[in-house]
Design a protein around this motif. Structure first.
Motif, PDB file in Angstrom:
ATOM      1  N   VAL A 165       0.850  -1.204   0.000  1.00  0.00           N
ATOM      2  CA  VAL A 165       0.000   0.000   0.000  1.00  0.00           C
ATOM      3  C   VAL A 165       0.885   1.253   0.000  1.00  0.00           C
ATOM      4  N   ASN A 166       1.909   1.261   0.851  1.00  0.00           N
ATOM      5  CA  ASN A 166       2.790   2.434   0.935  1.00  0.00           C
ATOM      6  C   ASN A 166       3.581   2.654  -0.354  1.00  0.00           C
ATOM      7  N   LYS A 167       4.021   1.550  -0.940  1.00  0.00           N
ATOM      8  CA  LYS A 167       4.779   1.646  -2.193  1.00  0.00           C
ATOM      9  C   LYS A 167       3.897   2.229  -3.304  1.00  0.00           C
ATOM     10  N   VAL A 168       2.660   1.731  -3.404  1.00  0.00           N
ATOM     11  CA  VAL A 168       1.758   2.207  -4.461  1.00  0.00           C
ATOM     12  C   VAL A 168       1.407   3.684  -4.208  1.00  0.00           C
ATOM     13  N   ARG A 169       1.197   4.030  -2.938  1.00  0.00           N
ATOM     14  CA  ARG A 169       0.909   5.441  -2.609  1.00  0.00           C
ATOM     15  C   ARG A 169       2.059   6.329  -3.055  1.00  0.00           C
ATOM     16  N   LYS A 170       3.272   5.869  -2.825  1.00  0.00           N
ATOM     17  CA  LYS A 170       4.458   6.638  -3.207  1.00  0.00           C
ATOM     18  C   LYS A 170       4.532   6.769  -4.738  1.00  0.00           C
ATOM     19  N   ASP A 171       4.283   5.640  -5.406  1.00  0.00           N
ATOM     20  CA  ASP A 171       4.366   5.639  -6.875  1.00  0.00           C
ATOM     21  C   ASP A 171       3.305   6.538  -7.513  1.00  0.00           C
ATOM     22  N   LEU A 172       2.174   6.723  -6.817  1.00  0.00           N
ATOM     23  CA  LEU A 172       1.089   7.521  -7.403  1.00  0.00           C
ATOM     24  C   LEU A 172       1.020   8.930  -6.795  1.00  0.00           C
ATOM     25  N   ALA A 173       2.007   9.266  -5.968  1.00  0.00           N
ATOM     26  CA  ALA A 173       1.988  10.554  -5.258  1.00  0.00           C
ATOM     27  C   ALA A 173       1.980  11.743  -6.225  1.00  0.00           C
ATOM     28  N   GLU A 174       2.550  11.541  -7.418  1.00  0.00           N
ATOM     29  CA  GLU A 174       2.602  12.641  -8.398  1.00  0.00           C
ATOM     30  C   GLU A 174       1.201  13.140  -8.792  1.00  0.00           C
ATOM     31  N   PHE A 175       0.182  12.294  -8.610  1.00  0.00           N
ATOM     32  CA  PHE A 175      -1.176  12.691  -8.993  1.00  0.00           C
ATOM     33  C   PHE A 175      -1.907  13.457  -7.885  1.00  0.00           C
ATOM     34  N   GLY A 176      -1.245  13.602  -6.752  1.00  0.00           N
ATOM     35  CA  GLY A 176      -1.813  14.384  -5.651  1.00  0.00           C
ATOM     36  C   GLY A 176      -3.155  13.849  -5.194  1.00  0.00           C
ATOM     37  N   ASP A 177      -4.095  14.763  -4.905  1.00  0.00           N
ATOM     38  CA  ASP A 177      -5.397  14.377  -4.357  1.00  0.00           C
ATOM     39  C   ASP A 177      -6.301  13.674  -5.363  1.00  0.00           C
ATOM     40  N   TRP A 178      -5.907  13.651  -6.640  1.00  0.00           N
ATOM     41  CA  TRP A 178      -6.754  13.000  -7.649  1.00  0.00           C
ATOM     42  C   TRP A 178      -6.832  11.499  -7.441  1.00  0.00           C
ATOM     43  N   VAL A 179      -5.783  10.936  -6.819  1.00  0.00           N
ATOM     44  CA  VAL A 179      -5.738   9.481  -6.675  1.00  0.00           C
ATOM     45  C   VAL A 179      -5.584   9.092  -5.212  1.00  0.00           C
ATOM     46  N   SER A 180      -6.476   8.225  -4.733  1.00  0.00           N
ATOM     47  CA  SER A 180      -6.259   7.663  -3.397  1.00  0.00           C
ATOM     48  C   SER A 180      -6.052   6.157  -3.531  1.00  0.00           C
ATOM     49  N   VAL A 181      -5.379   5.585  -2.568  1.00  0.00           N
ATOM     50  CA  VAL A 181      -5.009   4.170  -2.628  1.00  0.00           C
ATOM     51  C   VAL A 181      -5.490   3.486  -1.353  1.00  0.00           C
ATOM     52  N   GLU A 182      -6.246   2.404  -1.504  1.00  0.00           N
ATOM     53  CA  GLU A 182      -6.735   1.677  -0.325  1.00  0.00           C
ATOM     54  C   GLU A 182      -6.644   0.170  -0.555  1.00  0.00           C
ATOM     55  N   PRO A 183      -6.326  -0.586   0.512  1.00  0.00           N
ATOM     56  CA  PRO A 183      -6.404  -2.049   0.409  1.00  0.00           C
ATOM     57  C   PRO A 183      -7.859  -2.484   0.534  1.00  0.00           C
ATOM     58  N   PHE A 184      -8.178  -3.629  -0.063  1.00  0.00           N
ATOM     59  CA  PHE A 184      -9.567  -4.085  -0.052  1.00  0.00           C
ATOM     60  C   PHE A 184      -9.620  -5.605  -0.107  1.00  0.00           C
ATOM     61  N   SER A 185     -10.598  -6.156   0.585  1.00  0.00           N
ATOM     62  CA  SER A 185     -10.854  -7.590   0.442  1.00  0.00           C
ATOM     63  C   SER A 185     -12.356  -7.824   0.371  1.00  0.00           C
ATOM     64  N   SER A 186     -12.796  -8.386  -0.734  1.00  0.00           N
ATOM     65  CA  SER A 186     -14.223  -8.682  -0.892  1.00  0.00           C
ATOM     66  C   SER A 186     -14.640  -9.788   0.055  1.00  0.00           C
ATOM     67  N   THR A 187     -13.745 -10.715   0.290  1.00  0.00           N
ATOM     68  CA  THR A 187     -14.109 -11.849   1.149  1.00  0.00           C
ATOM     69  C   THR A 187     -14.158 -11.440   2.617  1.00  0.00           C
ATOM     70  N   LYS A 188     -13.201 -10.599   3.045  1.00  0.00           N
ATOM     71  CA  LYS A 188     -13.141 -10.226   4.467  1.00  0.00           C
ATOM     72  C   LYS A 188     -13.843  -8.884   4.766  1.00  0.00           C
ATOM     73  N   GLY A 189     -14.128  -8.128   3.741  1.00  0.00           N
ATOM     74  CA  GLY A 189     -14.765  -6.828   3.974  1.00  0.00           C
ATOM     75  C   GLY A 189     -13.772  -5.715   4.316  1.00  0.00           C
ATOM     76  N   THR A 190     -12.479  -6.030   4.260  1.00  0.00           N
ATOM     77  CA  THR A 190     -11.439  -5.029   4.566  1.00  0.00           C
ATOM     78  C   THR A 190     -11.569  -3.815   3.649  1.00  0.00           C
ATOM     79  N   GLY A 191     -11.537  -2.637   4.235  1.00  0.00           N
ATOM     80  CA  GLY A 191     -11.530  -1.414   3.429  1.00  0.00           C
ATOM     81  C   GLY A 191     -12.904  -0.929   2.999  1.00  0.00           C
ATOM     82  N   LYS A 192     -13.926  -1.712   3.294  1.00  0.00           N
ATOM     83  CA  LYS A 192     -15.262  -1.367   2.799  1.00  0.00           C
ATOM     84  C   LYS A 192     -15.756   0.011   3.280  1.00  0.00           C
TER      85      LYS A 192
END
Ligand SMILES: Nc1nc2c(ncn2[C@@H]2O[C@H](COP(=O)(O)OP(=O)(O)OP(=O)(O)O)[C@@H](O)[C@H]2O)c(=O)[nH]1
Ligand SMILES: [Mg+2]
Length: 215
Positions: A165-192
């Protein structure tokens, strides 16, 4: 402002369109709010839609990549829709079709005025492939906010999950507030809850809530 929360459990199947090039002929006009779910084949788009709407059978899921060929549109209410786009990067699709599909997808992202947000779903174990980045760049270039959703988070231990998650956030930081990054699991409901908050915000663009206001 009428910031009433949208109940995603109210989602109902609206229409299926056979291909993206003619999507606007099937959709009920380029009005209201549309939120698209995009991602590589098998990334977990349909599963995420089902988890977010708490309806197991709303969008069809499959172990066979490339299952969702049609574009399925679900209505949340009279003004708002969710769009399940077919997965890109499906290995068995001929190259000519892939190119055509990508062009149509780019056009949809760039021309659809009611598109208020794009969820780009990526398997947390294989994030940010070329086409994912292309999607994100297209959306941001059209001033459409993006939620980069790292799916199947249940497949990783907590430390590996946060590292990605941190790596992807860093890689997409150039897009500023246009892009947010969250982990998600459909089976566990994580991030819902976080995802629902973001989608709810997209459901209330200022122009729509202003128009909703009583005189
Ligand atoms: N463990 C786990 N498996 C998941 C999760 N989300 C999806 N899957 C599995 O991943 C496979 C693909 O899920 P789909 O939701 O059908 O993926 P899709 O992106 O809609 O795929 P296409 O329609 O082919 O583009 C299925 O076998 C799902 O059960 C998740 O959060 N955790
Ligand atoms: Mg699908």
């Amino acid at each position: 402002m009428s910031e009433s929360r949208i109940d995603f459990r109210q989602a109902k199947f609206l229409i299926s369109a056979p291909d993206i090039a003619h999507l606007d002929e099937y959709l009920p006009g380029d009005v209201g709010v549309e939120i698209a779910f995009a991602g590589r084949s098998n990334a977990g788009k349909s599963s995420a839609l089902n988890a977010l709407t708490e309806q197991k059978g709303l969008a069809r899921t499959s172990k066979t990549p490339g299952r969702t060929q049609l574009i399925n549109v679900f209505s949340l209410d009279a003004d708002r829709r969710l769009v399940d786009l077919p997965g890109y990067g499906f290995a068995k699709v001929p190259l000519a079709m892939k190119i055509k599909w990508q062009a149509a997808l780019g056009e949809y992202l760039q021309k659809r005025a009611c598109l208020s947000g794009v969820v780009v779903l990526m398997d947390i174990r294989h994030p940010l492939k070329d086409l994912d980045l292309q999607m994100i760049e297209w959306a941001v270039a059209s001033e459409i906010p993006v939620l980069a959703l790292l799916t199947k988070a249940d497949k990783l231990a907590q430390s590996a999950k946060m590292k990605t998650v941190n790596k992807v956030r860093k890689d997409l930081a150039e897009f500023g507030d246009w892009v947010s990054v969250e982990p998600f699991s459909s089976t566990k409901g994580t991030g819902k809850p976080k995802v629902l908050n973001i989608l709810n915000g997209w459901c209330h663009p200022q122009w729509l809530t202003e128009a909703d206001k009583p005189e």
